[in-house]
Design a protein around this motif. Structure first.
Motif, PDB file in Angstrom:
ATOM      1  N   LEU A 184       1.279  -0.891   0.288  1.00  0.00           N
ATOM      2  CA  LEU A 184      -0.239  -0.225  -0.271  1.00  0.00           C
ATOM      3  C   LEU A 184       0.754   1.250   0.257  1.00  0.00           C
ATOM      4  N   GLU A 185       0.470   2.270  -1.258  1.00  0.00           N
ATOM      5  CA  GLU A 185       1.859   3.481  -1.394  1.00  0.00           C
ATOM      6  C   GLU A 185       0.491   4.339  -0.326  1.00  0.00           C
ATOM      7  N   PRO A 186       1.779   5.705  -0.161  1.00  0.00           N
ATOM      8  CA  PRO A 186       0.971   7.142   0.250  1.00  0.00           C
ATOM      9  C   PRO A 186      -0.176   7.101  -0.765  1.00  0.00           C
ATOM     10  N   ARG A 187       0.046   7.276  -2.221  1.00  0.00           N
ATOM     11  CA  ARG A 187      -1.269   7.261  -3.008  1.00  0.00           C
ATOM     12  C   ARG A 187      -2.663   6.600  -2.573  1.00  0.00           C
ATOM     13  N   HIS A 188      -2.698   5.728  -2.189  1.00  0.00           N
ATOM     14  CA  HIS A 188      -3.463   4.721  -1.797  1.00  0.00           C
ATOM     15  C   HIS A 188      -3.957   4.837  -0.355  1.00  0.00           C
ATOM     16  N   LEU A 189      -3.408   5.915   0.239  1.00  0.00           N
ATOM     17  CA  LEU A 189      -3.820   5.817   1.173  1.00  0.00           C
ATOM     18  C   LEU A 189      -4.104   7.739   1.735  1.00  0.00           C
ATOM     19  N   ARG A 190      -4.491   8.211   0.400  1.00  0.00           N
ATOM     20  CA  ARG A 190      -5.303   9.415   0.319  1.00  0.00           C
ATOM     21  C   ARG A 190      -6.593   9.412   1.048  1.00  0.00           C
ATOM     22  N   ALA A 191      -7.239   8.166   0.855  1.00  0.00           N
ATOM     23  CA  ALA A 191      -8.293   8.458   0.967  1.00  0.00           C
ATOM     24  C   ALA A 191      -8.487   7.643   2.771  1.00  0.00           C
ATOM     25  N   VAL A 192      -7.799   7.372   3.347  1.00  0.00           N
ATOM     26  CA  VAL A 192      -7.859   6.953   4.970  1.00  0.00           C
ATOM     27  C   VAL A 192      -8.141   8.278   5.226  1.00  0.00           C
ATOM     28  N   ALA A 230     -13.142  10.975  19.342  1.00  0.00           N
ATOM     29  CA  ALA A 230     -12.258  10.444  18.703  1.00  0.00           C
ATOM     30  C   ALA A 230     -11.914   8.890  19.045  1.00  0.00           C
ATOM     31  N   THR A 231     -12.192   8.896  20.177  1.00  0.00           N
ATOM     32  CA  THR A 231     -12.229   7.273  20.825  1.00  0.00           C
ATOM     33  C   THR A 231     -13.718   6.574  19.699  1.00  0.00           C
ATOM     34  N   LEU A 232     -15.040   7.148  20.409  1.00  0.00           N
ATOM     35  CA  LEU A 232     -15.656   6.449  20.262  1.00  0.00           C
ATOM     36  C   LEU A 232     -15.660   6.248  17.673  1.00  0.00           C
ATOM     37  N   SER A 233     -15.182   7.895  17.500  1.00  0.00           N
ATOM     38  CA  SER A 233     -15.213   7.355  16.430  1.00  0.00           C
ATOM     39  C   SER A 233     -14.532   6.660  15.239  1.00  0.00           C
ATOM     40  N   VAL A 234     -12.523   6.626  15.855  1.00  0.00           N
ATOM     41  CA  VAL A 234     -12.091   5.386  16.017  1.00  0.00           C
ATOM     42  C   VAL A 234     -12.192   3.907  15.556  1.00  0.00           C
ATOM     43  N   ARG A 235     -13.325   4.224  17.576  1.00  0.00           N
ATOM     44  CA  ARG A 235     -13.938   2.484  16.856  1.00  0.00           C
ATOM     45  C   ARG A 235     -15.437   1.877  16.012  1.00  0.00           C
ATOM     46  N   LEU A 236     -15.946   2.980  15.758  1.00  0.00           N
ATOM     47  CA  LEU A 236     -16.644   2.459  15.033  1.00  0.00           C
ATOM     48  C   LEU A 236     -16.011   2.267  13.229  1.00  0.00           C
ATOM     49  N   HIS A 237     -15.096   3.306  13.321  1.00  0.00           N
ATOM     50  CA  HIS A 237     -14.578   3.103  11.901  1.00  0.00           C
ATOM     51  C   HIS A 237     -13.947   1.642  11.702  1.00  0.00           C
ATOM     52  N   ALA A 238     -13.196   1.446  12.682  1.00  0.00           N
ATOM     53  CA  ALA A 238     -12.763   0.221  12.713  1.00  0.00           C
ATOM     54  C   ALA A 238     -14.007  -1.254  12.742  1.00  0.00           C
ATOM     55  N   ALA A 239     -14.633  -0.992  13.590  1.00  0.00           N
ATOM     56  CA  ALA A 239     -16.061  -1.981  13.038  1.00  0.00           C
ATOM     57  C   ALA A 239     -16.455  -1.663  12.019  1.00  0.00           C
ATOM     58  N   LEU A 240     -16.833  -0.909  11.066  1.00  0.00           N
ATOM     59  CA  LEU A 240     -16.958  -0.615   9.935  1.00  0.00           C
ATOM     60  C   LEU A 240     -16.430  -1.158   8.897  1.00  0.00           C
ATOM     61  N   VAL A 241     -14.916  -0.963   9.169  1.00  0.00           N
ATOM     62  CA  VAL A 241     -13.865  -1.612   8.051  1.00  0.00           C
ATOM     63  C   VAL A 241     -13.835  -2.948   8.531  1.00  0.00           C
ATOM     64  N   GLN A 242     -14.101  -4.090   9.567  1.00  0.00           N
ATOM     65  CA  GLN A 242     -14.404  -4.645   9.280  1.00  0.00           C
ATOM     66  C   GLN A 242     -15.455  -6.006   9.131  1.00  0.00           C
ATOM     67  N   ALA A 244     -17.332  -4.601   6.739  1.00  0.00           N
ATOM     68  CA  ALA A 244     -17.236  -4.613   5.202  1.00  0.00           C
ATOM     69  C   ALA A 244     -16.205  -5.919   4.928  1.00  0.00           C
ATOM     70  N   LEU A 245     -15.252  -6.161   5.372  1.00  0.00           N
ATOM     71  CA  LEU A 245     -13.968  -6.904   5.418  1.00  0.00           C
ATOM     72  C   LEU A 245     -15.095  -8.744   5.411  1.00  0.00           C
ATOM     73  N   GLY A 246     -15.759  -8.318   6.564  1.00  0.00           N
ATOM     74  CA  GLY A 246     -16.197  -9.538   6.401  1.00  0.00           C
ATOM     75  C   GLY A 246     -17.551  -9.642   5.738  1.00  0.00           C
ATOM     76  N   ILE A 247     -17.948  -8.697   5.110  1.00  0.00           N
ATOM     77  CA  ILE A 247     -18.765  -8.961   3.982  1.00  0.00           C
ATOM     78  C   ILE A 247     -18.479  -9.165   2.360  1.00  0.00           C
ATOM     79  N   ARG A 248     -17.287  -8.565   2.447  1.00  0.00           N
ATOM     80  CA  ARG A 248     -16.520  -9.044   1.243  1.00  0.00           C
ATOM     81  C   ARG A 248     -15.691 -10.241   1.221  1.00  0.00           C
ATOM     82  N   LEU A 249     -15.669 -10.931   1.844  1.00  0.00           N
ATOM     83  CA  LEU A 249     -15.197 -12.384   2.201  1.00  0.00           C
ATOM     84  C   LEU A 249     -15.233 -13.341   2.651  1.00  0.00           C
ATOM     85  N   HIS A 250     -16.471 -13.424   2.574  1.00  0.00           N
ATOM     86  CA  HIS A 250     -17.029 -14.068   3.190  1.00  0.00           C
ATOM     87  C   HIS A 250     -18.704 -14.709   1.837  1.00  0.00           C
TER      88      HIS A 250
END
Length: 250
Positions: A184-192, A230-242, A244-250
Protein backbone atom coordinates in the motif's frame (compact mmCIF):
# COMPACT_ATOMS: atom_id res chain seq x y z
CA UNK A 1 -25.48 21.87 43.72
CA UNK A 2 -26.93 18.77 42.07
CA UNK A 3 -30.64 18.26 42.69
CA UNK A 4 -32.11 14.76 42.88
CA UNK A 5 -35.76 14.01 42.31
CA UNK A 6 -37.70 12.24 45.04
CA UNK A 7 -41.16 10.93 44.47
CA UNK A 8 -44.04 9.69 46.55
CA UNK A 9 -46.14 11.15 49.31
CA UNK A 10 -44.78 12.86 52.38
CA UNK A 11 -45.56 9.88 54.65
CA UNK A 12 -42.25 8.22 53.64
CA UNK A 13 -43.93 5.04 52.37
CA UNK A 14 -42.91 5.49 48.73
CA UNK A 15 -40.64 2.75 47.39
CA UNK A 16 -37.38 3.15 45.54
CA UNK A 17 -39.18 2.82 42.20
CA UNK A 18 -41.04 6.06 42.92
CA UNK A 19 -37.74 7.95 42.97
CA UNK A 20 -36.53 6.68 39.59
CA UNK A 21 -36.27 9.31 36.86
CA UNK A 22 -35.88 9.29 33.09
CA UNK A 23 -32.67 10.04 31.21
CA UNK A 24 -34.14 13.42 30.20
CA UNK A 25 -34.65 14.36 33.84
CA UNK A 26 -31.10 13.23 34.65
CA UNK A 27 -29.81 15.43 31.83
CA UNK A 28 -31.62 18.48 33.22
CA UNK A 29 -30.25 17.84 36.72
CA UNK A 30 -26.67 17.39 35.55
CA UNK A 31 -26.68 20.40 33.24
CA UNK A 32 -26.84 22.76 36.20
CA UNK A 33 -23.21 21.84 36.96
CA UNK A 34 -22.18 20.34 33.60
CA UNK A 35 -23.69 22.43 30.79
CA UNK A 36 -21.81 20.43 28.16
CA UNK A 37 -23.29 17.03 29.09
CA UNK A 38 -25.56 15.32 26.55
CA UNK A 39 -27.81 12.27 26.45
CA UNK A 40 -25.25 10.62 24.19
CA UNK A 41 -22.62 11.18 26.88
CA UNK A 42 -24.79 9.52 29.53
CA UNK A 43 -25.47 6.57 27.21
CA UNK A 44 -21.74 6.30 26.49
CA UNK A 45 -20.93 6.10 30.21
CA UNK A 46 -23.58 3.42 30.57
CA UNK A 47 -22.12 1.48 27.63
CA UNK A 48 -18.71 1.66 29.32
CA UNK A 49 -20.20 0.10 32.47
CA UNK A 50 -19.76 3.17 34.66
CA UNK A 51 -23.44 3.44 35.53
CA UNK A 52 -26.18 0.80 35.38
CA UNK A 53 -29.68 2.29 35.33
CA UNK A 54 -32.71 0.09 35.68
CA UNK A 55 -34.90 -0.70 32.67
CA UNK A 56 -38.66 -0.70 32.41
CA UNK A 57 -40.54 -3.50 30.70
CA UNK A 58 -40.54 -1.32 27.59
CA UNK A 59 -36.77 -0.86 27.75
CA UNK A 60 -36.68 2.73 28.99
CA UNK A 61 -33.82 3.74 31.30
CA UNK A 62 -34.70 4.71 34.85
CA UNK A 63 -32.07 6.29 37.07
CA UNK A 64 -32.02 6.31 40.86
CA UNK A 65 -30.70 9.26 42.91
CA UNK A 66 -27.56 7.17 43.47
CA UNK A 67 -27.12 6.78 39.71
CA UNK A 68 -27.42 10.53 39.21
CA UNK A 69 -24.87 11.28 41.92
CA UNK A 70 -22.51 8.65 40.46
CA UNK A 71 -22.75 10.30 37.05
CA UNK A 72 -21.98 13.67 38.63
CA UNK A 73 -18.90 12.22 40.35
CA UNK A 74 -17.70 10.72 37.06
CA UNK A 75 -18.14 14.02 35.24
CA UNK A 76 -16.30 15.89 38.01
CA UNK A 77 -13.36 13.49 37.82
CA UNK A 78 -13.21 13.94 34.06
CA UNK A 79 -13.55 17.71 34.24
CA UNK A 80 -11.32 18.44 37.23
CA UNK A 81 -8.73 15.66 37.00
CA UNK A 82 -8.86 14.60 33.32
CA UNK A 83 -8.81 10.96 34.42
CA UNK A 84 -9.18 8.04 31.97
CA UNK A 85 -12.45 6.15 32.25
CA UNK A 86 -10.54 3.04 33.37
CA UNK A 87 -9.07 4.91 36.35
CA UNK A 88 -12.46 6.43 37.20
CA UNK A 89 -14.07 2.99 37.17
CA UNK A 90 -11.38 1.54 39.43
CA UNK A 91 -11.70 4.47 41.84
CA UNK A 92 -15.49 4.18 42.11
CA UNK A 93 -15.30 0.40 42.56
CA UNK A 94 -12.79 0.87 45.40
CA UNK A 95 -15.04 3.44 47.08
CA UNK A 96 -18.01 1.08 46.85
CA UNK A 97 -15.92 -1.62 48.55
CA UNK A 98 -15.42 0.78 51.44
CA UNK A 99 -11.77 1.45 50.72
CA UNK A 100 -10.23 4.80 51.56
CA UNK A 101 -8.70 5.91 48.28
CA UNK A 102 -7.47 9.25 47.00
CA UNK A 103 -7.88 10.48 43.47
CA UNK A 104 -4.74 10.15 41.35
CA UNK A 105 -3.03 13.42 40.49
CA UNK A 106 -4.29 15.25 37.45
CA UNK A 107 -2.44 14.19 34.29
CA UNK A 108 0.20 16.38 32.71
CA UNK A 109 -0.26 18.04 29.31
CA UNK A 110 1.27 15.10 27.41
CA UNK A 111 -0.98 12.44 28.96
CA UNK A 112 -4.17 11.24 27.24
CA UNK A 113 -7.42 11.98 29.06
CA UNK A 114 -9.06 8.75 27.88
CA UNK A 115 -7.95 5.16 27.39
CA UNK A 116 -4.72 5.45 25.46
CA UNK A 117 -4.67 2.08 23.73
CA UNK A 118 -6.39 3.29 20.58
CA UNK A 119 -3.83 6.04 20.07
CA UNK A 120 -0.91 3.67 19.65
CA UNK A 121 -0.68 0.30 17.85
CA UNK A 122 0.17 -2.65 20.07
CA UNK A 123 3.83 -3.19 20.73
CA UNK A 124 4.89 0.29 19.66
CA UNK A 125 5.99 2.89 22.18
CA UNK A 126 5.10 6.53 21.92
CA UNK A 127 8.13 8.84 22.08
CA UNK A 128 8.69 10.23 25.55
CA UNK A 129 9.80 13.63 24.23
CA UNK A 130 7.24 16.16 23.12
CA UNK A 131 8.83 16.36 19.66
CA UNK A 132 11.47 14.39 17.78
CA UNK A 133 13.83 15.29 14.98
CA UNK A 134 13.82 14.00 11.43
CA UNK A 135 16.50 11.39 12.06
CA UNK A 136 14.64 10.06 15.10
CA UNK A 137 11.41 9.76 13.14
CA UNK A 138 13.16 7.90 10.33
CA UNK A 139 14.71 5.52 12.83
CA UNK A 140 11.40 4.90 14.59
CA UNK A 141 9.61 4.14 11.31
CA UNK A 142 12.50 2.24 9.77
CA UNK A 143 12.25 4.40 6.66
CA UNK A 144 14.50 6.43 4.42
CA UNK A 145 14.54 10.06 3.37
CA UNK A 146 12.81 9.36 0.04
CA UNK A 147 9.93 7.57 1.75
CA UNK A 148 9.46 10.34 4.29
CA UNK A 149 9.53 12.97 1.55
CA UNK A 150 6.76 11.09 -0.27
CA UNK A 151 4.68 10.78 2.89
CA UNK A 152 5.01 14.50 3.44
CA UNK A 153 4.12 15.23 -0.18
CA UNK A 154 0.82 13.41 0.31
CA UNK A 155 0.19 15.15 3.64
CA UNK A 156 0.34 11.94 5.65
CA UNK A 157 3.21 13.14 7.87
CA UNK A 158 3.39 16.82 8.79
CA UNK A 159 6.52 18.56 9.98
CA UNK A 160 6.15 21.27 12.60
CA UNK A 161 7.23 24.85 12.08
CA UNK A 162 10.22 24.13 14.31
CA UNK A 163 11.30 21.30 12.02
CA UNK A 164 10.32 18.62 14.53
CA UNK A 165 7.59 15.98 14.62
CA UNK A 166 5.06 15.30 17.36
CA UNK A 167 4.09 11.89 18.74
CA UNK A 168 1.16 11.54 16.36
CA UNK A 169 3.43 12.10 13.35
CA UNK A 170 5.71 9.32 14.59
CA UNK A 171 2.73 6.98 14.97
CA UNK A 172 1.50 7.81 11.46
CA UNK A 173 4.96 7.23 10.02
CA UNK A 174 5.18 3.81 11.66
CA UNK A 175 1.77 2.79 10.38
CA UNK A 176 2.39 4.06 6.85
CA UNK A 177 5.66 2.14 6.79
CA UNK A 178 3.90 -1.03 7.96
CA UNK A 179 1.20 -0.67 5.32
CA UNK A 180 3.90 -0.10 2.73
CA UNK A 181 5.23 -3.58 3.43
CA UNK A 182 1.91 -4.91 2.15
CA UNK A 183 2.20 -2.91 -1.05
CA UNK A 184 0.00 0.00 0.00
CA UNK A 185 1.60 3.21 -1.20
CA UNK A 186 0.93 6.77 0.03
CA UNK A 187 -1.32 7.44 -2.97
CA UNK A 188 -3.52 4.57 -1.82
CA UNK A 189 -3.88 6.17 1.61
CA UNK A 190 -5.31 9.49 0.41
CA UNK A 191 -8.84 8.18 0.97
CA UNK A 192 -7.95 7.21 4.55
CA UNK A 193 -6.56 10.68 5.20
CA UNK A 194 -9.63 12.33 3.69
CA UNK A 195 -11.92 10.20 5.86
CA UNK A 196 -9.90 11.13 8.97
CA UNK A 197 -10.20 14.82 8.15
CA UNK A 198 -13.97 14.50 7.77
CA UNK A 199 -14.21 12.72 11.12
CA UNK A 200 -12.07 15.42 12.72
CA UNK A 201 -14.46 18.00 11.29
CA UNK A 202 -17.40 16.29 12.97
CA UNK A 203 -15.59 16.27 16.31
CA UNK A 204 -14.76 19.95 15.91
CA UNK A 205 -18.43 20.76 15.32
CA UNK A 206 -19.28 19.24 18.70
CA UNK A 207 -16.46 20.74 20.79
CA UNK A 208 -16.40 24.20 19.20
CA UNK A 209 -19.27 25.48 21.41
CA UNK A 210 -17.46 24.15 24.50
CA UNK A 211 -14.30 26.05 23.59
CA UNK A 212 -16.30 29.26 23.26
CA UNK A 213 -18.06 28.79 26.60
CA UNK A 214 -17.64 31.44 29.28
CA UNK A 215 -16.98 28.83 31.97
CA UNK A 216 -13.19 28.15 32.06
CA UNK A 217 -13.77 24.58 33.27
CA UNK A 218 -16.04 23.91 30.32
CA UNK A 219 -13.41 25.23 27.92
CA UNK A 220 -10.78 23.07 29.59
CA UNK A 221 -13.08 20.06 29.27
CA UNK A 222 -13.28 20.53 25.50
CA UNK A 223 -10.00 18.68 24.94
CA UNK A 224 -11.13 15.65 26.93
CA UNK A 225 -14.44 15.69 25.07
CA UNK A 226 -12.64 15.80 21.73
CA UNK A 227 -10.53 12.78 22.66
CA UNK A 228 -13.59 10.89 23.84
CA UNK A 229 -15.34 11.57 20.55
CA UNK A 230 -12.19 10.54 18.70
CA UNK A 231 -12.22 7.26 20.64
CA UNK A 232 -15.79 6.56 19.58
CA UNK A 233 -15.02 7.57 16.00
CA UNK A 234 -12.02 5.24 15.80
CA UNK A 235 -14.02 2.36 17.26
CA UNK A 236 -16.82 2.94 14.80
CA UNK A 237 -14.38 3.17 11.90
CA UNK A 238 -12.72 -0.11 12.93
CA UNK A 239 -16.07 -1.85 13.30
CA UNK A 240 -17.25 -0.63 9.89
CA UNK A 241 -14.03 -1.79 8.21
CA UNK A 242 -14.31 -5.20 9.85
CA UNK A 243 -17.96 -5.44 8.82
CA UNK A 244 -17.14 -4.51 5.24
CA UNK A 245 -14.32 -7.06 5.12
CA UNK A 246 -16.56 -9.73 6.59
CA UNK A 247 -19.14 -9.12 3.89
CA UNK A 248 -16.60 -9.11 1.07
CA UNK A 249 -14.58 -12.12 2.23
CA UNK A 250 -17.50 -14.45 2.90
Amino acid sequence: MLRTTTGGAGDGTAGAADRLVSIGTVLNQLREEFPEVTISKIRFLEAEGLVEPQRTASGYRKFSPGDVERLARILRMQRDHYLPLKVIREHLDAVERGEQVELPPAPGPQRDALEGEIWEPAGQDRPTAARVGRAELLAAAGAGEEELAEWEAYGLVVQGVDGGYDAEAVTVAKLVAELGRFGLEPRHLRAVKAAAEREAGLVEQVVAPLRRHRNPQTRAHAEATAKELATLSVRLHAALVQTALGIRLH
